[in-house]
Design a protein around this motif. Structure first.
Motif, PDB file in Angstrom:
ATOM      1  N   ASN A  84      -6.681 -53.164 -72.895  1.00  0.00           N
ATOM      2  CA  ASN A  84      -8.035 -53.879 -72.567  1.00  0.00           C
ATOM      3  C   ASN A  84      -7.872 -55.093 -71.661  1.00  0.00           C
ATOM      4  N   PRO A  85      -8.179 -55.111 -70.356  1.00  0.00           N
ATOM      5  CA  PRO A  85      -7.674 -55.911 -69.557  1.00  0.00           C
ATOM      6  C   PRO A  85      -8.785 -57.021 -69.444  1.00  0.00           C
ATOM      7  N   VAL A  86      -9.765 -56.953 -70.007  1.00  0.00           N
ATOM      8  CA  VAL A  86     -10.804 -57.928 -70.125  1.00  0.00           C
ATOM      9  C   VAL A  86     -10.415 -58.749 -71.133  1.00  0.00           C
ATOM     10  N   GLU A  87      -9.881 -58.337 -72.317  1.00  0.00           N
ATOM     11  CA  GLU A  87      -9.187 -59.386 -73.269  1.00  0.00           C
ATOM     12  C   GLU A  87      -7.941 -59.712 -73.079  1.00  0.00           C
ATOM     13  N   ALA A  88      -6.952 -59.089 -72.499  1.00  0.00           N
ATOM     14  CA  ALA A  88      -5.634 -59.093 -72.337  1.00  0.00           C
ATOM     15  C   ALA A  88      -5.240 -59.535 -70.962  1.00  0.00           C
ATOM     16  N   GLY A  89      -6.115 -59.250 -69.966  1.00  0.00           N
ATOM     17  CA  GLY A  89      -5.701 -59.473 -68.702  1.00  0.00           C
ATOM     18  C   GLY A  89      -4.385 -58.676 -68.065  1.00  0.00           C
ATOM     19  N   MET A  90      -3.977 -58.993 -67.140  1.00  0.00           N
ATOM     20  CA  MET A  90      -2.969 -57.948 -66.577  1.00  0.00           C
ATOM     21  C   MET A  90      -1.712 -58.288 -67.314  1.00  0.00           C
ATOM     22  N   PRO A  91      -0.843 -57.385 -67.897  1.00  0.00           N
ATOM     23  CA  PRO A  91       0.337 -57.375 -68.783  1.00  0.00           C
ATOM     24  C   PRO A  91       1.402 -58.033 -67.792  1.00  0.00           C
ATOM     25  N   SER A  92       2.487 -58.880 -68.683  1.00  0.00           N
ATOM     26  CA  SER A  92       3.450 -59.481 -68.034  1.00  0.00           C
ATOM     27  C   SER A  92       4.602 -58.645 -67.348  1.00  0.00           C
ATOM     28  N   SER A  93       4.600 -57.571 -68.034  1.00  0.00           N
ATOM     29  CA  SER A  93       5.915 -56.482 -67.700  1.00  0.00           C
ATOM     30  C   SER A  93       5.238 -55.177 -67.911  1.00  0.00           C
ATOM     31  N   GLY A  94       5.742 -54.164 -67.203  1.00  0.00           N
ATOM     32  CA  GLY A  94       5.267 -52.942 -67.187  1.00  0.00           C
ATOM     33  C   GLY A  94       4.341 -52.707 -65.910  1.00  0.00           C
ATOM     34  N   PHE A  95       3.336 -51.696 -66.394  1.00  0.00           N
ATOM     35  CA  PHE A  95       2.202 -51.352 -65.330  1.00  0.00           C
ATOM     36  C   PHE A  95       1.228 -50.931 -66.339  1.00  0.00           C
ATOM     37  N   LEU A  96       0.078 -50.842 -65.469  1.00  0.00           N
ATOM     38  CA  LEU A  96      -0.933 -50.225 -66.247  1.00  0.00           C
ATOM     39  C   LEU A  96      -1.563 -48.942 -65.487  1.00  0.00           C
ATOM     40  N   TRP A  97      -1.907 -47.950 -66.077  1.00  0.00           N
ATOM     41  CA  TRP A  97      -2.250 -46.688 -65.781  1.00  0.00           C
ATOM     42  C   TRP A  97      -3.867 -46.476 -66.008  1.00  0.00           C
ATOM     43  N   LEU A  98      -4.740 -46.536 -64.881  1.00  0.00           N
ATOM     44  CA  LEU A  98      -6.071 -46.234 -65.172  1.00  0.00           C
ATOM     45  C   LEU A  98      -6.747 -44.810 -64.814  1.00  0.00           C
ATOM     46  N   ASP A  99      -7.112 -44.004 -65.892  1.00  0.00           N
ATOM     47  CA  ASP A  99      -7.403 -42.594 -65.653  1.00  0.00           C
ATOM     48  C   ASP A  99      -8.880 -42.529 -65.675  1.00  0.00           C
ATOM     49  N   ALA A 100      -9.513 -41.584 -64.921  1.00  0.00           N
ATOM     50  CA  ALA A 100     -10.840 -41.383 -64.825  1.00  0.00           C
ATOM     51  C   ALA A 100     -11.146 -40.078 -64.409  1.00  0.00           C
ATOM     52  N   THR A 101     -12.411 -39.531 -64.627  1.00  0.00           N
ATOM     53  CA  THR A 101     -12.925 -38.281 -64.143  1.00  0.00           C
ATOM     54  C   THR A 101     -13.758 -38.351 -63.026  1.00  0.00           C
ATOM     55  N   HIS A 102     -14.021 -37.477 -62.377  1.00  0.00           N
ATOM     56  CA  HIS A 102     -14.835 -37.208 -61.192  1.00  0.00           C
ATOM     57  C   HIS A 102     -16.115 -37.731 -61.567  1.00  0.00           C
ATOM     58  N   ASP A 103     -16.395 -37.196 -62.682  1.00  0.00           N
ATOM     59  CA  ASP A 103     -18.019 -37.363 -63.321  1.00  0.00           C
ATOM     60  C   ASP A 103     -17.980 -39.029 -63.719  1.00  0.00           C
ATOM     61  N   GLU A 104     -16.964 -39.423 -64.137  1.00  0.00           N
ATOM     62  CA  GLU A 104     -17.060 -40.897 -64.369  1.00  0.00           C
ATOM     63  C   GLU A 104     -17.311 -41.791 -63.191  1.00  0.00           C
ATOM     64  N   VAL A 105     -16.532 -41.381 -62.102  1.00  0.00           N
ATOM     65  CA  VAL A 105     -16.634 -42.189 -61.041  1.00  0.00           C
ATOM     66  C   VAL A 105     -17.858 -41.973 -60.151  1.00  0.00           C
ATOM     67  N   ALA A 106     -18.393 -40.590 -60.249  1.00  0.00           N
ATOM     68  CA  ALA A 106     -19.677 -40.319 -59.424  1.00  0.00           C
ATOM     69  C   ALA A 106     -20.825 -40.827 -59.897  1.00  0.00           C
ATOM     70  N   ALA A 107     -20.884 -41.230 -61.321  1.00  0.00           N
ATOM     71  CA  ALA A 107     -21.929 -41.488 -62.151  1.00  0.00           C
ATOM     72  C   ALA A 107     -22.459 -43.119 -61.640  1.00  0.00           C
ATOM     73  N   ASP A 108     -21.403 -43.870 -61.513  1.00  0.00           N
ATOM     74  CA  ASP A 108     -21.812 -45.192 -60.875  1.00  0.00           C
ATOM     75  C   ASP A 108     -20.387 -45.682 -59.897  1.00  0.00           C
ATOM     76  N   HIS A 109     -20.602 -45.388 -58.702  1.00  0.00           N
ATOM     77  CA  HIS A 109     -19.310 -45.755 -57.877  1.00  0.00           C
ATOM     78  C   HIS A 109     -19.080 -47.514 -57.839  1.00  0.00           C
ATOM     79  N   THR A 110     -20.109 -48.229 -57.773  1.00  0.00           N
ATOM     80  CA  THR A 110     -20.012 -49.796 -57.931  1.00  0.00           C
ATOM     81  C   THR A 110     -19.262 -50.178 -59.187  1.00  0.00           C
ATOM     82  N   ALA A 111     -19.790 -49.648 -60.425  1.00  0.00           N
ATOM     83  CA  ALA A 111     -19.541 -50.220 -61.597  1.00  0.00           C
ATOM     84  C   ALA A 111     -18.031 -49.770 -61.792  1.00  0.00           C
ATOM     85  N   TRP A 112     -17.712 -48.494 -61.466  1.00  0.00           N
ATOM     86  CA  TRP A 112     -16.225 -48.023 -61.735  1.00  0.00           C
ATOM     87  C   TRP A 112     -15.217 -48.996 -60.735  1.00  0.00           C
ATOM     88  N   ARG A 113     -15.562 -49.029 -59.653  1.00  0.00           N
ATOM     89  CA  ARG A 113     -14.643 -49.892 -58.587  1.00  0.00           C
ATOM     90  C   ARG A 113     -14.722 -51.295 -59.091  1.00  0.00           C
TER      91      ARG A 113
END
Length: 365
Positions: free
Chosen positions: A15-44
């Motif tokens: 949860n990046p809102v609570e924990a922010g960017m991790p100090s090590s490793g990396f993040l994988w953000l996974d979404a579907t076409h429907d989720e992005v198309a539902a609200d471009h601005t919110a997803w971006r």
């Protein structure tokens, strides 16, 4: 959108809102076409909060375009890779709305959907169709690593970078194309036998034409994938810092080359199958022409045998009062003997001229 934190010893939801960017490793953000198309601005905005990177509008449009071909583009903050993968089934949404056609099952699997990768320094964003088996299987395997990391030794390890995770996913998607080679080859072999069968005429021309169209589409698809991977390889060569870890760059290049080699194998196989279909059709029409020639030769020989007999019967059918053999008691048998002699003489002549040559027996000798 699902967010995971991938590190060397743990893979877990984040949860990046609570924990922010991790100090090590990396993040994988996974979404579907429907989720992005539902609200471009919110997803971006959600991606920007998690990674600190703002996605440009054209790339956001590309990520939700279901007809987008395989493609690569880069900016100062991230790189975009669009890769067309096999759809879950033939009733999905390929390049155009699906219409039932007379295609064998092995070829209906060529329906494809795009998967978009947004590659950042410490994050990977994937946008794909719902129920993507490759994405779901990779996610399940990564989360399973978290549950068994304290157990016995095993070969699997989490990816060390966003680039490695993306290349693993791409490799799994290309392997799906490699798995099609056997059923496609089997279908083409069945068509070849049907085309050359002398007992049953081949009538499935519509399916054969559609198969050739699908193979041509696979050919163009692989060419676009290979071009995108070529540009990705150039991008990785220019951006990976060798001073940080020279082995990392070599590993990434090996993985990219492996993906490209798999794509090339699929491309070559599609071209061979397409060439095989064309050759089979040409052999089919050549065989048809040969059979027609054999029939015409037989009819010609029969006609040549009966022509002199017709001449003899025509002569003796003239309405003259006096003709040789007409009043002779043996005239009928003499005439039949002459006609038999003519037939035998013609058969001997045709045999010497090789008009009646039996090719299969000559080949067996």
């Amino acid at each position: 959108m699902d967010i995971f934190h991938v590190s060397s010893n743990c893979v877990s939801p984040w949860n990046p809102v609570e924990a922010g960017m991790p100090s090590s490793g990396f993040l994988w953000l996974d979404a579907t076409h429907d989720e992005v198309a539902a609200d471009h601005t919110a997803w971006r905005d959600a991606v920007a909060k998690a990674t600190g990177v703002q996605i440009y509008d054209p790339h956001l449009t590309d990520a939700t375009n279901l007809s987008h071909p395989s493609y690569f583009d880069s900016t100062q903050d991230y790189a975009l890779v669009v890769f067309r993968k096999l759809a879950l089934d033939a009733n999905g949404t390929p390049d155009a709305p699906y219409q039932p056609r007379k295609i064998p099952p092995a070829l209906t699997k060529l329906a494809t959907k795009p998967v978009s990768f947004l590659l950042m320094d410490r994050a990977l964003v994937t946008v794909h169709a719902a129920n993507s088996r490759t994405i779901d299987a990779t996610r399940a395997r990564l989360l399973e690593f978290k549950n068994r990391r304290d157990g016995g030794a095993h070969a699997f390890r989490p990816p060390a970078s966003p680039e490695e995770l993306m290349l693993r996913l791409l490799n799994a998607m290309v392997d799906q194309y490699l798995a099609l080679r056997q059923p496609l080859t089997a279908q083409i072999d069945r068509w070849q036998r049907a085309l050359l069968s002398p007992r049953h005429p081949f009538n499935d021309w519509t399916a054969l034409l559609d198969a050739r169209i699908e193979l041509r589409k696979l050919d163009h698809l692989c060419e676009g994938q290979r071009d995108a991977m070529q540009e990705l390889r150039d991008y990785l060569v220019d951006t990976i810092d060798e001073s940080r870890n020279g082995r990392t760059k070599d590993l990434m290049l090996v993985r990219v080359n492996d993906v490209m080699e798999h794509i090339t194998r699929v491309l070559n196989h599609a071209q061979r199958l397409e060439s095989t279909i064309e050759s089979a059709v040409q052999i089919h029409f050549s065989a048809m022409a040969h059979r027609t020639s054999e029939i015409m030769r037989t009819l010609t020989v029969i006609t040549a045998l009966f022509m002199p007999l017709t001449l003899v019967t025509g002569v003796f059918g003239m309405n003259f009062a006096e003709m040789p053999l007409l009043q002779d008691k043996s005239g009928f048998w003499i005439t039949m003997g002459i006609m038999a002699f003519i037939v035998i003489a013609l058969l001997v002549f045709f045999r010497r001229k090789r008009y009646l040559e039996d090719h299969p027996r000559d080949n067996e000798r």
